[in-house]
Motif scaffolding. Structure first.
Motif, PDB file in Angstrom:
ATOM      1  N   LEU A   1      -7.918  41.476 -23.000  1.00  0.00           N
ATOM      2  CA  LEU A   1      -7.328  42.007 -24.231  1.00  0.00           C
ATOM      3  C   LEU A   1      -8.151  43.136 -24.840  1.00  0.00           C
ATOM      4  O   LEU A   1      -7.811  43.651 -25.898  1.00  0.00           O
TER       5      LEU A   1
ATOM      6  N   ASP B   1      -0.597  52.793 -25.114  1.00  0.00           N
ATOM      7  CA  ASP B   1      -1.556  51.693 -25.158  1.00  0.00           C
ATOM      8  C   ASP B   1      -0.853  50.451 -24.663  1.00  0.00           C
ATOM      9  O   ASP B   1       0.371  50.387 -24.687  1.00  0.00           O
TER      10      ASP B   1
ATOM     11  N   PRO C   1      -1.014  47.028 -26.012  1.00  0.00           N
ATOM     12  CA  PRO C   1      -1.647  46.206 -27.039  1.00  0.00           C
ATOM     13  C   PRO C   1      -1.766  44.738 -26.628  1.00  0.00           C
ATOM     14  O   PRO C   1      -1.001  44.257 -25.792  1.00  0.00           O
ATOM     15  N   ALA C   2      -2.712  44.072 -27.271  1.00  0.00           N
ATOM     16  CA  ALA C   2      -3.004  42.673 -26.927  1.00  0.00           C
ATOM     17  C   ALA C   2      -1.755  41.797 -27.004  1.00  0.00           C
ATOM     18  O   ALA C   2      -1.510  40.983 -26.103  1.00  0.00           O
ATOM     19  N   LEU C   3      -0.960  41.977 -28.054  1.00  0.00           N
ATOM     20  CA  LEU C   3       0.227  41.126 -28.210  1.00  0.00           C
ATOM     21  C   LEU C   3       1.184  41.305 -27.027  1.00  0.00           C
ATOM     22  O   LEU C   3       1.816  40.359 -26.574  1.00  0.00           O
ATOM     23  N   ASN C   4       1.259  42.537 -26.559  1.00  0.00           N
ATOM     24  CA  ASN C   4       2.126  42.827 -25.428  1.00  0.00           C
ATOM     25  C   ASN C   4       1.630  42.120 -24.168  1.00  0.00           C
ATOM     26  O   ASN C   4       2.411  41.548 -23.397  1.00  0.00           O
TER      27      ASN C   4
ATOM     28  N   ILE D   1      -0.224  39.460 -23.982  1.00  0.00           N
ATOM     29  CA  ILE D   1      -0.051  37.997 -24.098  1.00  0.00           C
ATOM     30  C   ILE D   1       1.412  37.628 -23.839  1.00  0.00           C
ATOM     31  O   ILE D   1       1.715  36.729 -23.059  1.00  0.00           O
ATOM     32  N   GLN D   2       2.311  38.364 -24.502  1.00  0.00           N
ATOM     33  CA  GLN D   2       3.736  38.047 -24.362  1.00  0.00           C
ATOM     34  C   GLN D   2       4.191  38.166 -22.905  1.00  0.00           C
ATOM     35  O   GLN D   2       4.949  37.351 -22.406  1.00  0.00           O
TER      36      GLN D   2
END
Lengths: 486, 373
Positions: free
Chosen positions: B32, B151, B153-156, B158-159
């Motif tokens: 991440l 970018d 992103p971290a949320l992406n 993880i999802q």
């Protein structure tokens, strides 16, 4: 730091917990430091620009309050010039240079002023307008000058609304920053629910629509009329979900801390005319222009023609506020024109509707007006979204040039169509349906109150539905909120 | 407050139950970590290997690294550029390997456009993969610009990957114990942490498992089986074609013009294949386009007085099968020799390498890697 990022979720949690753990006297400093950190997460050095306008406006406020007569006015003008000057340099210089270079070139002259290679500070137009509203209100005597520099700085920098509004007035915000807000279960949970709704609108609705809209609008040439129409309608909902989503998160985050920000959207696509649309869309900006530009220009006090010209001026300036490009100016101008024509032809419209059997105020009439207003808004959005004036005119001239494309909706999924799989198209359409369903509830009642009245199992089912929909169906591609660029 | 905390925990519980473990693993392994942070760490003095398993932001990583480092010599191309190391150069800080940033011929100009005209790049080592000029390659012309800018992103991450993490845990691809119990580490990304695969500070790539245990069954291209199957099926960059994509040749001409205008010296080369792979391609008779690339590019290079080398045939580098990591990726040993050849054709590049030291390093090189002292 984008609202739709993991960093923001952690930041929000830490700031909110810290806020309630701290004694009241330390909270404003806590929020100010948090807001500085939030802003500096974008481009740290730009905090100096913000600092410059904060110092100028803080001093101007005190000096305006102390001074009399012309000196008062002079201090106000200094403050306004400083704010507009910052906007001019960082937002409009390139636009001005580009146009003057063309003009000088046409006159076979060399334009001497070089361009600056700078990135637009995030949210510049928002916090500049908020700062200006402070000095204007102090000048008008509606607001006492703030003596506490830190509190004033927090008024400009309050992180939930720092980069994209709502553009607050000092009378609404400053005193709230000074007051003590205890932890209130209902208020905090309502704020969190609003934030969750905002995240849903942004990542599930807006960002899903964005993928389709971008595919068409980044290269409109070659797309069928049906694709252009679908992309334009999708953009209308994308920008609404994007900006209303941002506003919901901002208002919700502030509400958790006990601070009430003004409502920024009230179901704009349910408006029956363009005037009403602007009473429902980006309300904090519309009212800013009303109070600080339209009314000082004479408003509707100087006869109909002056009123129409005032409206056009306000909308042209509003267009320019959104972006330093002719497409935004045309977008603003078109809205002004639609509004003026709407006011001008109100009587004729009613007569025409009566003639076809649609009773004024009846369901049919309302539906017709809503659809017509939505259509006008979409036409204007073409200029807002298009990458250039050329693209916008190309889209407008090809929206209905190929009527055959509407008869074969499956073509939308093929090359020359939207270029996305059917599942993405269905997801986007469902997102719009969800958005309209939410707006239908909000149009009639306070949605949070409706949710609160439900039995626990249903409430929790709603929370989980939104939560899981956001997590599983949302797009977390790091897309900025559209209005951040302004 | 207590009621709120309890209800919040209750609300978060299902999310934590689903995402908690993947989040922990992704976070601990550095999956991440944002690209900008990786670049910041790699610009420090200690070595940081960067190899993510669940996302692949190579284009953005290389572009931003080049912009941040502002090196005078940059190697630009696909993964077949990634074996050039800063230790081959006189002043290591003056070299950066942007290999991996290019997956099609139009990426070169996109990349150069994005690094801006103020960049200090003086010498560009241009690795021109042969399949960039293959019209049968199924790539939509001009796509991929957004990958330089985007970018992940971290949320992406993880999802997109939470389910894969569970799958990889069940299939023992992730060493849970090693990841969570062992102490802190400097490497970033699951590939780097568990398999020692990843980009070094200078942008070159370290193939951990493939070179420490090349004969392992996990090495998919053991004996070049995978590459040879691509040749026999005409797939995955080994599409058959006798004709050349003239559009790609024209694109290189535009690129060279841009570089010339910006005062950048280009040293171009067509990278080598492993001898067995090269032989199989020639024997198949289905890669006629490859022999036409160099003659087609030559006039453009000559016009701007830039050198061009064709190493398609590994014999030109005296390279053997054993020093290839796979069918089309030479090792550092191969690329050290390749660099010596490039420098011999470019006085501008020659000034940046220490020939004597490089020859000495080559003499002491292992099967794959060159030891940098």
């Amino acid at each position: 730091m984008l609202f739709n990022s993991l960093e923001f979720l952690v930041f929000f949690f830490v700031v909110s917990v810290g806020y309630f753990l701290l004694p009241h006297r330390g909270r404003w400093l806590h929020l100010l430091l948090a807001s500085c950190y939030f802003y500096m997460a974008f481009i740290p050095i730009y905090i100096l620009i913000l600092g410059f306008t904060i110092v100028i406006d803080y001093l101007a406020g005190i000096l305006i309050e102390r001074a009399q007569g012309r000196r008062r006015r002079a201090f106000l003008i200094v403050s306004l010039c400083a704010n507009i000057g910052v906007l001019a340099v960082f937002k409009y210089l390139h636009f001005l240079n580009a146009n003057l270079t063309l003009l000088f070139g046409a006159l076979r002259l060399r334009y001497p002023i070089p361009d600056l290679d700078i990135i637009l500070p995030i949210g510049l137009s928002f916090h500049t307008f908020q700062a200006m509203s402070y000095t204007i209100e102090v000048y008008r005597g509606n607001q006492k000058a703030e003596r506490n520099f830190g509190l004033y700085a927090l008024y400009v920098m309050f992180y939930p609304q720092l980069v994209a509004g709502p553009i607050e007035r000092p009378q609404n915000l400053l005193h709230q920053l000074r007051e003590e807000h205890r932890f209130d279960y209902d208020r905090v949970t309502d704020g969190l629910k609003l934030m969750m709704l905002g995240f849903f609108k942004k990542v599930v609705v807006a960002d899903r629509l964005a993928a389709i809209v971008d595919a068409v609008y980044n290269q409109p040439v070659g797309h069928s009329s049906a694709s252009l129409v679908v992309a334009t309608v999708f953009f209308a909902f994308q920008i609404y979900a994007d900006f209303a989503g941002y506003s919901d998160i901002a208002i919700g985050a502030a509400q958790v801390l006990g601070i009430r920000l003004m409502v920024n959207f009230r179901q704009p696509y349910f408006a029956c005319n363009i005037a009403e649309f602007w009473q429902r869309w980006h309300i904090s900006l519309s009212t800013w222009f009303r109070d600080y530009l339209y009314i000082p220009l004479g408003g509707n006090r100087l006869g109909p023609w002056r009123r129409y010209s005032n409206l056009l001026v306000v909308f042209l300036v509003s267009g320019l506020w959104h972006g330093a490009s002719w497409t935004y100016v045309v977008w603003g101008g078109l809205n002004g024109l639609f509004l003026v024509l709407g006011v001008w032809t109100a009587g004729i419209q009613e007569q025409a509707l009566n003639a076809v059997g649609l009773r004024a105020g009846g369901r049919g009439s309302i539906l017709f007006h809503r659809l017509f207003t939505f259509g006008l808004a979409c036409l204007a959005w073409v200029f807002f979204r298009a990458r250039s004036f050329h693209d916008a005119t190309w889209v407008l001239t090809h929206l209905f040039s190929d009527p055959g494309s509407f008869a074969h909706p499956r073509q939308l999924l093929k090359p020359g169509g939207l270029g996305v799989p059917a599942i993405d198209l269905a997801g986007a359409a469902l997102g719009i349906a969800a958005l309209l369903a939410i707006d239908t509830v909000c149009e009639r009642r306070d949605m949070l109150a409706v949710v609160r009245r439900q039995p626990a199992w249903r409430r929790w089912a709603i929370y989980y539905a939104f939560g899981f929909a956001t997590v599983f169906l949302g797009r977390f591609g790091g897309a900025q909120f559209i209005y951040f660029q302004f | 407050m207590k009621r709120f905390a309890l209800k919040s925990l209750l609300f978060c519980f299902p999310f934590a139950a689903v995402f908690g473990l993947p989040l922990l693993i992704l976070r601990r392994s550095g999956e991440l970590v944002a690209v900008n942070d990786v670049i910041q760490r790699q610009m420090g003095s200690s070595p940081v290997l960067y190899g993510q398993a669940y996302s692949n932001p190579v284009k953005a990583y290389k572009l931003r690294s080049v912009k941040r480092r502002d090196s005078a010599v940059v190697a630009l191309g696909s993964s077949r550029t990634m074996q050039l190391r800063e230790g081959f150069f006189v002043d290591p800080g003056q070299f950066y390997n942007a290999g991996g940033a290019v997956s099609a011929v139009w990426d070169f100009r996109n990349f150069l456009g994005l690094i801006g005209t103020r960049s200090r790049v003086k010498v560009l080592l241009l690795c021109l993969d042969q399949w960039f000029f293959n019209p049968a390659r199924p790539v939509a012309w001009g796509t991929g610009l957004e990958e330089f800018l985007a970018d992940d992103p971290a949320l992406n991450i993880i999802q997109r990957n939470w389910l894969s993490v569970y799958r990889d845990l069940v299939s023992h691809k992730i060493d849970f114990r090693r990841l969570l119990i062992d102490g802190p580490r400097s490497d970033v990304g699951l590939n780097a942490v568990l398999h020692a695969n990843g980009f070094r500070n200078d942008g070159s790539y370290f193939y951990g498992a493939a070179i420490t245990n090349p004969d392992s069954p996990e090495n998919l291209d053991r004996g070049f089986r995978d590459t040879l199957s691509r040749i026999s099926s005409g797939t995955r960059r080994f599409e058959w074609s006798d004709v050349l994509a003239q559009k790609a040749i024209d694109e290189v001409d535009l690129l060279l013009g841009d570089c010339h205008d910006r005062g950048i010296t280009v040293v171009g080369f067509l990278p080598p294949f492993a001898p067995t792979v090269r032989r199989a391609m020639v024997e198949s008779g289905r890669y006629g386009y490859m022999s036409r690339i160099e003659p087609a590019l030559r006039p453009s290079f000559d016009r701007y007085q830039f050198p061009l080398f064709d190493f398609t045939d590994p014999a030109t580098l005296v390279a053997t099968d054993s020093e290839f990591i796979d069918g089309f990726h030479g090792s550092e040993r191969t690329y050290a020799r390749l660099l010596l050849r490039l420098a011999s054709g470019s006085p501008e590049l020659e000034r940046h390498i220490n020939r004597t030291r490089l020859v000495e390093q080559l003499a002491h090189a292992g099967r794959f890697n060159v030891e940098i002292r």
